[in-house]
Design an enzyme around this catalytic site. Sequence first.
Site, mmCIF file in Angstrom:
data_model
loop_
_atom_site.group_PDB
_atom_site.id
_atom_site.type_symbol
_atom_site.label_atom_id
_atom_site.label_comp_id
_atom_site.label_asym_id
_atom_site.label_seq_id
_atom_site.Cartn_x
_atom_site.Cartn_y
_atom_site.Cartn_z
ATOM 1 N N GLU A 206 0.823 -1.224 0.000
ATOM 2 C CA GLU A 206 0.000 0.000 0.000
ATOM 3 C C GLU A 206 0.852 1.266 0.000
ATOM 4 O OE1 GLU A 206 -2.533 -3.107 0.505
ATOM 5 O OE2 GLU A 206 -0.977 -2.718 1.967
ATOM 6 N N ASP A 328 -7.675 -6.381 -2.391
ATOM 7 C CA ASP A 328 -6.620 -6.663 -1.419
ATOM 8 C C ASP A 328 -6.640 -8.129 -1.002
ATOM 9 O OD1 ASP A 328 -4.485 -6.206 0.350
ATOM 10 O OD2 ASP A 328 -5.804 -5.656 1.996
ATOM 11 N N TRP A 416 -3.233 -13.543 7.798
ATOM 12 C CA TRP A 416 -1.898 -14.137 7.952
ATOM 13 C C TRP A 416 -1.826 -15.205 9.032
ATOM 14 C CZ3 TRP A 416 0.240 -14.028 12.704
ATOM 15 C CH2 TRP A 416 -0.279 -13.086 13.607
ATOM 16 N N HIS A 650 -6.875 2.588 11.457
ATOM 17 C CA HIS A 650 -7.696 2.949 12.615
ATOM 18 C C HIS A 650 -9.115 2.397 12.556
ATOM 19 C CE1 HIS A 650 -4.759 5.566 14.521
ATOM 20 N NE2 HIS A 650 -4.453 6.020 13.327
#
Length: 707
Positions: A206, A328, A416, A650
């Site tokens: 990113e 993504d 992950w 956030h």
Amino acid sequence: MKKVEKSIHYLYVIIFLLGFAGCQSNNLSPKIGNITEERLLNSDNEPESWFTGGRGYKQAYYSPLNDINEKNIKQLGFAWDFDIDFETAFQATPIVVDGTLFTAGNKGNVYALNAASGKLLWSFKPEIRAEVFDNHCCGGPNRGVAVWKGIVYVASIDGYLYALDAATGKQIWKIDTIVDRSKGYSSTGAPHIAKDLVLIGNSGGEYNARGYVSAYNINSGEMAWRFYTVPGDPDKGFEHPELEMAAKTWDPNSVWENGLGGTVWDAMAYDPELNILYVGTGNGAPWSRDLRSPAGGDNLFLNSILAINPDNGRLLWHYQTTPADNWDYTTTQKMILAELNMDGKERKVIMQAPKNGFFYVLDRETGELLSADPYVYVNWASHVDMKTGKPVETGKGDYSKSPKLIFPSSQGGHNWNPMAFNPNTGLVYIPTNEAGEIYSIQKTPFKVKEKGWNPGVSFRSVHNSSSYPEDWPPLEELTKGEPDTYPRSYLKAWDPVKRKVVWEVEIQYAMETLRHDRRYGGVMTTDGNLVFQGGIDGHLKVYEATTGKLLHDIDAGTSIIAAPMSYKIGNEQFVAVMAGVDGNQQTNADYLYGNKGRILAFKIGGGDVPKRPVLNRNVQLADKGDAANFSKAEIKLGQELYNINCTGCHNTGRAPKLLPLKANVENEFYDIVLSGDRLAKGMPSYKDVLSKKQVNAILSYLKVTDE
């Protein structure tokens, strides 16, 4: 006299040769960290050891130990702990060999402990410039070390690869793995070993990084080869032949200056019998394919499993899970090697559950697709075409014209956190996330921010209504026909042969938070018919591997997202796990006891886990009395800038929530955002990304917006 002198001379020669041979023997067979290919191939003969992140070369997160089992699991309790003075997410799985535990903390710190007692033997702390966090958000997590023939290898957050003496922690060599430090590169993954090579990728998809994996000689640190996962500008030529082929799947006018992503930030596996290295690649950058490669194309080698010959760095085969990535949907999740009977034929397979929601089984020698089935709810694709190997898109994932609610979310059906495979049950245990997310393409013209957040997309949980843009369609319209949109996490037992879920357990937490990317921990399974998993609530839970029945629940008092592991010292089996998660959300154990990390070890007959003192979390909220001073245009601009620059951390649980705005954050806002006052906690400076006027607009939006 001459005979005596001659005899003494021969004696000296013999002593010298014996001493030299002894030194050579010590060099070839170090007593500390002596993991070799022979030991790795015969790891079942050493069930007491845990040689790699996933234990053996098959990366199954399976322990053959069974001293801890269904019959005595309720007696499992605290054995020892080791405190780490660092406040962020701990994601590594320790390695244990010959009584020594090796693991990585954050940024690339390394700890070697006595595995029986937790006593520190040595530690290593790399020298890292504070400004490195301009390159990467969220505190610099590290997913572990590699240990090989007396050397410990670790990558620091600023992209250096270190070789350390396993006995002392002394630095042997240090190599800069970053090709361009003007870009947003960092390193968060664990190194991997293949023959005489140590391999490392990088993070920063990113942040305008271009993905690659590099191979270095284990002894000298000299680079052997480098494989780029996406092409650069074709007008500048190609670093290796595979890129010329890959470039044909990209728009010639792609945003080459943004790096395009494909970063190798986690998963690798190596089969020493086939001599094949497997590498998982990351998402596209920007996320939106319409911005990244406007004319279309599959965009190789994004979101792919690459099979590479480690002898020369050349590609043997590849499989792309998500062509033309738009969401993504990284393919960097851990890959497991196994032998399965598929349609009556014994196959050497590689298995992965990437973010896109499909569970893949491939022949690991040829790359042939054997199965691909949804393991969570998916709406962006109906199925995977077994002839082409490509997912069949439904159109529900196309947000180029208007916002769309898409399943899975950008955190994926599985992130992950490691899954595990138990050869006794034949099941793969997957920590999953059932959640949708609203995606919307960036309305302002896309402009690359050097070392800045560049997804080109706004994304929201349905339940994060406080920052819901006014110009988006009503939620009722976006959610129509879709299942319950509240994020839920499940531990699922998947049968890769029968291609179905055998059992699942919903992970129950309080509902105050939307930290759906960290609502679960990684998984470990054992020969004791057990499955271990921690959670952000600070509980380590143990399930029956065959049925999913909860057998034991340990209140660890520290949030857990890493995968546990198991080892044996003498006659005693231990279970150990890295604990600690950043943030101050109320469902975190950290909310009560603080964020500092620790290594926790458990054994049969152990006691309760000692808790840290409860912290005072009473905070003063920002005064909204001056909210009327902000114009609607300023607030709207602030919301747009917040969506582009802030939500990635956030609003997803990677960093503390900003809403409701706290008084101390308001008072320090400009210093935090522009001066980098919280670099040490992982908050980058945005001085090169945002002007003071823009920061003021973001603050105005936060001031007028409630939780």
